[in-house]
Design an enzyme around this catalytic site. Structure first.
Site: not given
Length: 299
Positions: A170-173, A190
């Site tokens: 999720v996101c910048t994961g 991202t």
């Protein structure tokens, strides 16, 4: 009478399931448009809508099983200091509502404090978890950057990925998955912040979608997009009607008061100022060559 008894029993099971889902997350607060790429590998036996049978009664709703069965080793959400809380807690709530075996994992057991001050106590460490059916990596900012250069964390993610059914972020994961070498040659979503630069660094292609699936890899855009990706995964495992039941339980029907949320839908000056704010903290990390020691991050 027999039919009435069955309905009552089913309703009792539903109520029990709801309360278990609602109270299973022990959180302590202190001050506080998807896409699917076509590169589906042959081993992805879940492809094809295997849970497409309609749900017509309470038993079919309550006892529908995910296919593939991700409740064997479960869904592990890796958490760390400085991550964005909703990146982990949003998917956690979706998966638990769907009656999926879901739990948090940290590098070491103990309290994890997220970027907004929420602290959770994690009772599983990466040393104790050798296999997962689904791995989810949440994002953040500086804390996430530090995870991308932690050799123990990256080695563990690579190990889990060898046998996982799905590996997700999720996101910048996605930065962490990229640093582990898992997104090379893949399409990925991202957070919008310098997304092309970051994913290109890791050999991936930025799709710009709310969430993206490329083979076993599921990635989402920033923060709230993790809810959409999680629901997409539930839909993939259970089918449309079960997913609608989950959405009803969550009353998931987002209607933001104004247009925004991504740069192209935002006032240009606001989009620029937000990027400038992130640059202040992260531009050195963005400009770091892959594999550069952590000292580069904040110099």
């Amino acid at each position: 009478m027999h039919h009435k008894k069955n309905v009552n029993n089913a309703l009792i099971r539903l109520i029990i399931s709801f309360f278990i889902s609602f109270f299973s997350l022990h959180v302590f607060a202190f001050n506080g448009g998807g896409s699917e790429h076509l590169t589906i590998p042959k081993h992805d036996f879940a492809n094809g809508g295997v849970n497409s049978q309609p749900i017509t009664n309470m038993d079919e709703l309550m006892f529908r099983q995910p296919n593939p069965n991700v409740n064997v080793n479960g869904i592990g959400i890796y958490v760390y200091d400085g991550m964005f809380s909703l990146d982990a807690l949003g998917p956690y709530q979706v998966f638990k509502t769907a009656a999926l075996k879901t739990f948090f994992i940290a590098k070491t057991k103990g309290p994890i404090t997220m970027s907004n001050g929420i602290t959770i106590n994690v009772d599983k460490s990466i040393a104790e978890v050798a296999k997962l059916d689904v791995l989810l990596i949440p994002g953040g900012a500086g804390g996430t950057a530090m995870q991308t250069i932690d050799p123990d964390v990256l080695a563990w993610i690579q190990q889990i990925d060898q046998t996982s059914i799905y590996t997700t972020s999720v996101c910048t994961g996605a930065w962490i998955l990229g640093a582990a070498g898992l997104l090379e040659g893949k399409g990925a979503a991202t957070h919008w912040y310098r997304a092309n630069e970051m994913l290109t660094k890791f050999g991936a292609e930025y799709t710009g979608k709310r969430w993206t699936r490329d083979g076993k890899y599921w990635t989402s855009a920033g923060v709230t997009a993790g809810l959409d990706m999680s629901l997409a995964l539930v839909n993939h495992l259970f089918g449309k009607e079960y997913t609608q039941a989950v959405m009803l339980d969550l009353e998931y029907d987002p209607q933001p008061p104004i247009k925004g949320g991504v740069p192209k839908k935002s006032t240009p000056i606001i989009a620029q100022l937000m990027q400038d704010m992130y640059d202040f903290f992260l531009i050195n990390f963005v400009d770091c060559p892959l594999g550069t020691p952590g000292a580069c991050l904040f110099n």
